[in-house]
Design a protein around this motif. Structure first.
Motif, mmCIF file in Angstrom:
data_model
loop_
_atom_site.group_PDB
_atom_site.id
_atom_site.type_symbol
_atom_site.label_atom_id
_atom_site.label_comp_id
_atom_site.label_asym_id
_atom_site.label_seq_id
_atom_site.Cartn_x
_atom_site.Cartn_y
_atom_site.Cartn_z
ATOM 1 N N PHE A 47 5.238 -7.212 -42.268
ATOM 2 C CA PHE A 47 5.096 -7.700 -40.904
ATOM 3 C C PHE A 47 5.518 -9.162 -40.803
ATOM 4 O O PHE A 47 4.754 -10.080 -41.116
ATOM 5 N N ILE A 48 6.749 -9.354 -40.349
ATOM 6 C CA ILE A 48 7.341 -10.673 -40.146
ATOM 7 C C ILE A 48 7.415 -10.974 -38.648
ATOM 8 O O ILE A 48 6.816 -11.921 -38.157
ATOM 9 N N VAL A 49 8.125 -10.132 -37.922
ATOM 10 C CA VAL A 49 8.333 -10.352 -36.493
ATOM 11 C C VAL A 49 7.023 -10.213 -35.726
ATOM 12 O O VAL A 49 6.782 -10.932 -34.752
ATOM 13 N N SER A 50 6.157 -9.293 -36.177
ATOM 14 C CA SER A 50 4.874 -9.088 -35.506
ATOM 15 C C SER A 50 3.784 -10.036 -36.004
ATOM 16 O O SER A 50 2.634 -9.931 -35.579
ATOM 17 N N ASP A 51 4.142 -10.950 -36.894
ATOM 18 C CA ASP A 51 3.214 -11.971 -37.383
ATOM 19 C C ASP A 51 3.401 -13.233 -36.539
ATOM 20 O O ASP A 51 4.490 -13.828 -36.542
ATOM 21 N N PRO A 52 2.377 -13.673 -35.802
ATOM 22 C CA PRO A 52 2.526 -14.843 -34.921
ATOM 23 C C PRO A 52 2.984 -16.109 -35.646
ATOM 24 O O PRO A 52 3.683 -16.930 -35.063
ATOM 25 N N VAL A 53 2.593 -16.254 -36.914
ATOM 26 C CA VAL A 53 2.986 -17.450 -37.667
ATOM 27 C C VAL A 53 4.495 -17.463 -37.902
ATOM 28 O O VAL A 53 5.172 -18.462 -37.645
#
Length: 364
Positions: A168-174
């Motif tokens: 989860f890269i794109v769905s990770d707010p950071v």
């Protein structure tokens, strides 16, 4: 119109299908273009994509040109476009990190990864020198460290990132904030198929909800014979994959199901299936008068071309994001083409959002 210049990490079956498709549709008319969700996106057709950089870790691919590497072992997907022009782009040695599971070494070389002893290249330097605008990640499931490494490389090179795997890269707010700050678009996470297990399961779950049927229990079991399924025999690498597939279905059932009553995930590796994936799906529910009913379905698809039909749209929408100066998540194309997007929409809503985004009526 200039080509959309992309880099790819992981020259496996999915990359092979995508590159075959770029050339398969070249010279065709829109009415001849079977298997596409969109012929034209912002003026770009499927053949307006050019691979200018490529990375892998397998000794049978590193050092080969892209046109040779996409047909090298352990790739086993259907060859639907044999005539691939000679590429100047050479596959460079990537960084292994956690990209190769330990158990892969227990299998015959024909079916598994054979790690090259070449030294890894400077990815950021290669990306910058190639002129790539977008990095497409086809890393193996469970490559948590590698996924973040390549996402950071895209950031450092100042190029867009499409995350086709379930970390989860794109769905990770950071991570999303990092790309937004630099004005770079991102699409992800975990690519769907055009007509695959997840989209079929979602459609049926939504049908149950819309027709007033209470869904009590469901499972989705998948088998296949490519390196993806071999890699996933290590259950420790499956947490994000299982979450991604499960949440894609939970998002459309209405009332959230108890974990005990929903099982979605890879089941087993069957070598002779090659890139063919079999999905066995069961749904148990109750209709009018609390009367029970059930559906059982068997779906057989060639896994990698099925995903390429979505990636070829994700790339072109990502290019529109670059042209429009959008930084961060492209929520419309992510929800349309990915299992674990930053925002889950119903499939009908996702389709409408993509159409609006392409027309410039929706910002993201």
């Amino acid at each position: 119109m200039e080509k959309i210049k992309i880099a790819i990490v992981g020259i496996g079956n999915c990359a092979s299908s995508l590159i075959q498709g770029i050339h398969y549709y070249d010279g065709k008319k829109p009415e001849e273009a079977i298997g596409l969700m969109h012929w034209d996106i912002g003026g770009y057709s499927p053949s307006d994509i050019e691979v200018v950089a490529a990375f892998d870790v397998d000794e049978r691919k590193v050092g080969k040109t892209v046109d040779e590497a996409i047909f090298a072992k352990p790739n086993c997907t259907t060859v639907f476009q044999e005539d691939i022009p000679k590429y100047e782009t050479e596959v460079k040695m990537g960084h292994v990190l956690d990209g190769v599971a330990d158990h892969m070494s227990d299998y015959d070389d024909e079916y598994t990864f054979v790690v090259s002893d070449n030294d890894p290249v400077d990815i950021v330097k290669e990306l910058k020198e190639s002129g790539a605008e977008i990095l497409v990640s086809y890393l193996p499931v469970g490559s948590e460290r590698a996924a973040r490494f390549y996402a950071q490389c895209a950031l450092d090179a100042g190029i867009a990132y499409i995350n086709c795997m379930p970390v989860f890269i794109v769905s990770d707010p950071v991570w999303s904030a990092k790309f937004k700050e630099k004005g770079i678009p991102i699409v992800g996470d975990d690519i769907k198929a055009q007509i695959g297990a997840t989209i079929t399961h979602r459609t049926l779950a939504n049908l149950f909800k819309d027709r007033g049927v209470k869904l009590d229990r469901t499972y989705q079991i998948n088998t296949g014979g490519n390196t993806d399924f071999l890699n996933m025999l290590n259950r420790d690498r499956l947490d994000s994959k299982k979450e991604s597939k499960t949440e894609a279905v939970q998002a459309v059932v209405g009332e959230r199901m108890d974990d005990r009553n929903i099982h979605i995930g890879p089941s087993d590796y069957v070598p002779w299936q090659d890139d063919n994936k079999l999905c066995f799906l069961r749904m148990e529910g109750r209709t009018f008068g609390d009367v029970p009913m059930n559906i059982e379905l068997r779906l057989s698809v060639e896994d990698s071309p099925n995903s390429a039909g979505c990636v070829i749209d994700a790339i072109r929408c990502c290019k529109l994001g670059l042209e429009r100066g959008i930084g961060g998540q492209l929520t419309s194309i992510s929800s349309y083409t990915m299992k674990h997007p930053p925002v889950q929409f119903s499939d009908d809503e996702a389709y409408e959002n993509v159409e609006k985004f392409i027309r410039g009526e929706l910002e993201r």
